[in-house]
Write a protein that holds these residues in place. Structure first.
Motif, PDB file in Angstrom:
ATOM      1  N   SER A 105       0.818  -1.218   0.000  1.00 24.19           N
ATOM      2  CA  SER A 105       0.000   0.000   0.000  1.00 24.19           C
ATOM      3  C   SER A 105       0.856   1.275   0.000  1.00 24.19           C
ATOM      4  N   ALA A 106       2.171   1.144   0.181  1.00 22.26           N
ATOM      5  CA  ALA A 106       3.023   2.332   0.319  1.00 22.26           C
ATOM      6  C   ALA A 106       2.995   3.211  -0.940  1.00 22.26           C
ATOM      7  N   LEU A 107       3.303   2.629  -2.084  1.00 24.40           N
ATOM      8  CA  LEU A 107       3.417   3.459  -3.288  1.00 24.40           C
ATOM      9  C   LEU A 107       2.068   4.007  -3.762  1.00 24.40           C
ATOM     10  N   PRO A 108       0.993   3.197  -3.789  1.00 24.15           N
ATOM     11  CA  PRO A 108      -0.306   3.782  -4.145  1.00 24.15           C
ATOM     12  C   PRO A 108      -0.747   4.902  -3.191  1.00 24.15           C
ATOM     13  N   THR A 109      -0.343   4.800  -1.942  1.00 22.91           N
ATOM     14  CA  THR A 109      -0.684   5.872  -0.992  1.00 22.91           C
ATOM     15  C   THR A 109       0.001   7.174  -1.400  1.00 22.91           C
ATOM     16  N   ILE A 110       1.275   7.074  -1.769  1.00 26.83           N
ATOM     17  CA  ILE A 110       2.000   8.283  -2.174  1.00 26.83           C
ATOM     18  C   ILE A 110       1.402   8.869  -3.453  1.00 26.83           C
ATOM     19  N   THR A 111       1.059   8.001  -4.404  1.00 27.58           N
ATOM     20  CA  THR A 111       0.441   8.484  -5.644  1.00 27.58           C
ATOM     21  C   THR A 111      -0.828   9.274  -5.311  1.00 27.58           C
ATOM     22  N   LEU A 112      -1.642   8.717  -4.425  1.00 25.42           N
ATOM     23  CA  LEU A 112      -2.896   9.385  -4.053  1.00 25.42           C
ATOM     24  C   LEU A 112      -2.629  10.702  -3.310  1.00 25.42           C
ATOM     25  N   LEU A 113      -1.726  10.671  -2.339  1.00 26.58           N
ATOM     26  CA  LEU A 113      -1.471  11.901  -1.570  1.00 26.58           C
ATOM     27  C   LEU A 113      -0.906  13.000  -2.478  1.00 26.58           C
ATOM     28  N   ASN A 114      -0.030  12.612  -3.399  1.00 28.11           N
ATOM     29  CA  ASN A 114       0.511  13.620  -4.324  1.00 28.11           C
ATOM     30  C   ASN A 114      -0.616  14.271  -5.129  1.00 28.11           C
ATOM     31  N   GLU A 115      -1.547  13.431  -5.561  1.00 23.51           N
ATOM     32  CA  GLU A 115      -2.688  13.951  -6.339  1.00 23.51           C
ATOM     33  C   GLU A 115      -3.500  14.935  -5.476  1.00 23.51           C
ATOM     34  N   LEU A 116      -3.731  14.569  -4.233  1.00 21.79           N
ATOM     35  CA  LEU A 116      -4.539  15.422  -3.362  1.00 21.79           C
ATOM     36  C   LEU A 116      -3.796  16.702  -2.977  1.00 21.79           C
ATOM     37  N   VAL A 117      -2.502  16.585  -2.780  1.00 20.66           N
ATOM     38  CA  VAL A 117      -1.711  17.786  -2.456  1.00 20.66           C
ATOM     39  C   VAL A 117      -1.755  18.760  -3.633  1.00 20.66           C
ATOM     40  N   SER A 118      -1.770  18.202  -4.843  1.00 21.11           N
ATOM     41  CA  SER A 118      -1.862  19.105  -6.014  1.00 21.11           C
ATOM     42  C   SER A 118      -3.246  19.776  -6.078  1.00 21.11           C
ATOM     43  N   GLU A 119      -4.230  19.199  -5.362  1.00 21.50           N
ATOM     44  CA  GLU A 119      -5.577  19.805  -5.319  1.00 21.50           C
ATOM     45  C   GLU A 119      -5.766  20.725  -4.112  1.00 21.50           C
ATOM     46  N   GLY A 120      -4.756  20.841  -3.258  1.00 19.33           N
ATOM     47  CA  GLY A 120      -4.883  21.781  -2.144  1.00 19.33           C
ATOM     48  C   GLY A 120      -4.659  21.191  -0.761  1.00 19.33           C
ATOM     49  N   TRP A 121      -4.588  19.859  -0.648  1.00 13.74           N
ATOM     50  CA  TRP A 121      -4.267  19.295   0.658  1.00 13.74           C
ATOM     51  C   TRP A 121      -2.811  19.594   0.981  1.00 13.74           C
ATOM     52  N   LYS A 122      -2.457  19.539   2.281  1.00 18.19           N
ATOM     53  CA  LYS A 122      -1.080  19.838   2.696  1.00 18.19           C
ATOM     54  C   LYS A 122      -0.388  18.542   3.144  1.00 18.19           C
ATOM     55  N   ASN A 123       0.928  18.515   3.014  1.00 18.59           N
ATOM     56  CA  ASN A 123       1.673  17.319   3.459  1.00 18.59           C
ATOM     57  C   ASN A 123       1.349  16.995   4.919  1.00 18.59           C
ATOM     58  N   ASP A 124       1.193  18.058   5.714  1.00 20.59           N
ATOM     59  CA  ASP A 124       0.963  17.855   7.145  1.00 20.59           C
ATOM     60  C   ASP A 124      -0.476  17.490   7.495  1.00 20.59           C
ATOM     61  N   ASP A 125      -1.310  17.312   6.472  1.00 20.16           N
ATOM     62  CA  ASP A 125      -2.654  16.772   6.747  1.00 20.16           C
ATOM     63  C   ASP A 125      -2.576  15.270   7.022  1.00 20.16           C
ATOM     64  N   PHE A 126      -1.358  14.709   6.887  1.00 17.91           N
ATOM     65  CA  PHE A 126      -1.232  13.254   6.981  1.00 17.91           C
ATOM     66  C   PHE A 126      -0.038  12.840   7.837  1.00 17.91           C
ATOM     67  N   LEU A 127      -0.193  11.675   8.454  1.00 16.86           N
ATOM     68  CA  LEU A 127       0.944  10.950   9.032  1.00 16.86           C
ATOM     69  C   LEU A 127       0.774   9.514   8.536  1.00 16.86           C
ATOM     70  N   ILE A 128       1.817   8.974   7.942  1.00 14.49           N
ATOM     71  CA  ILE A 128       1.748   7.597   7.441  1.00 14.49           C
ATOM     72  C   ILE A 128       2.517   6.716   8.417  1.00 14.49           C
ATOM     73  N   SER A 129       1.856   5.693   8.938  1.00 15.19           N
ATOM     74  CA  SER A 129       2.542   4.826   9.900  1.00 15.19           C
ATOM     75  C   SER A 129       2.431   3.376   9.472  1.00 15.19           C
ATOM     76  N   SER A 130       3.304   2.561  10.054  1.00 14.62           N
ATOM     77  CA  SER A 130       3.237   1.128   9.758  1.00 14.62           C
ATOM     78  C   SER A 130       4.127   0.352  10.709  1.00 14.62           C
ATOM     79  N   PHE A 131       3.718  -0.911  10.955  1.00 17.24           N
ATOM     80  CA  PHE A 131       4.625  -1.857  11.613  1.00 17.24           C
ATOM     81  C   PHE A 131       5.653  -2.351  10.594  1.00 17.24           C
ATOM     82  N   TYR A 132       5.363  -2.161   9.306  1.00 12.81           N
ATOM     83  CA  TYR A 132       6.255  -2.600   8.224  1.00 12.81           C
ATOM     84  C   TYR A 132       7.205  -1.452   7.909  1.00 12.81           C
ATOM     85  N   HIS A 133       8.335  -1.460   8.562  1.00 11.42           N
ATOM     86  CA  HIS A 133       9.238  -0.319   8.445  1.00 11.42           C
ATOM     87  C   HIS A 133       9.844  -0.210   7.054  1.00 11.42           C
TER      88      HIS A 133
END
Ligand code: G3P
Ligand code: MG
Length: 231
Positions: A105-133
């Motif tokens: 899910s890591a790369l599709p998440t980045i693709t989606l967040l990049n798309e949303l950031v280009s629409e006005g969301w901010k990087n700091d609207d998110f924290l991405i966490s995982s047990f899978y380091h």
């Protein structure tokens, strides 16, 4: 200390649903946490690999195509949301901690967040966490601008050093295995310390006294009641 609505407000509404997320925000949470899994290139919001505990479906999520999965409903008659639906629905009313339940899910998440950031969301609207380091390292390699939180369920020999190496923003620790030495080490490295899952007001007080920066709770309302009494 920050209150992070765990899977929305799962103590009051079926977890990881839009209704649960809305309730957490109504109760005052400025952060919410959700769990996501990759499915056919899309990202669905669900904690377990198997459907029975939280939906009227059965079996493993990969046994079903995406369209079928989306027809299963939770106890409150809501369908499994996608990550994009959750982000659009929240619409910046709260920071979203996206917990990756798999490395895929890591790369599709980045693709989606990049798309949303280009629409006005901010990087700091998110924290991405995982047990899978490794998933977090994948993210930092291609999109270092996003905050990542390393989930842990133990007190590590080198304390928070690994998270420093990962360029994490936070370490997200299990309430059963957290001690002052680890919290202090993380803080000295400039990391935030978030603790999951904390539902007992006595533990809100304990972790607050230990300098914890935020707790994940199933009961945001209970947290805010505790906060009023603490003052
Ligand atoms: O992100 C904190 C917590 O949700 C991690 O464990 O199993 O509840 O997803 P789990
Ligand atoms: Mg989680």
């Amino acid at each position: 200390m920050l209150c992070i609505g765990h899977r929305g407000a799962r103590g009051y509404a079926p977890e990881n649903t839009l209704a649960s997320i809305d309730l957490a925000i109504e109760q005052g949470a400025t952060w919410i946490e959700i769990d996501i899994r990759e499915h056919s290139g899309d990202l669905i919001v669900i904690h377990d690999k198997y459907l029975e505990r939280t939906t009227n479906g059965t079996g493993h999520i990969y046994q079903h195509d995406l369209a079928t999965l989306r027809r299963f409903t939770s106890e409150n008659n809501q369908s499994l949301p996608t990550l994009k639906e959750v982000i659009k629905h929240v619409n910046r009313r709260a920071v979203i901690n996206i917990e990756l339940k798999d490395r895929a899910s890591a790369l599709p998440t980045i693709t989606l967040l990049n798309e949303l950031v280009s629409e006005g969301w901010k990087n700091d609207d998110f924290l991405i966490s995982s047990f899978y380091h490794h998933a977090l390292r994948d993210i930092k390699e291609i999109a270092p601008q996003y905050r990542v939180g390393a989930l842990c369920a133990s007190v590590m020999i080198d304390y928070a050093r690994f998270a420093d190496d990962l360029d994490a923003w936070s370490i997200n620790l299990c309430s059963e295995s957290v001690d002052q030495a680890l919290i202090d080490d993380a803080h000295q490295r400039g990391l935030k310390v978030l603790v999951y899952t904390v539902n007992d007001p006595r533990l809100f007080s304990e972790f607050n006294a230990m300098g914890v920066d935020g707790v994940f709770t199933d009961y945001p309302q209970r947290f805010f009641e505790w906060q009023v009494q603490e003052k």
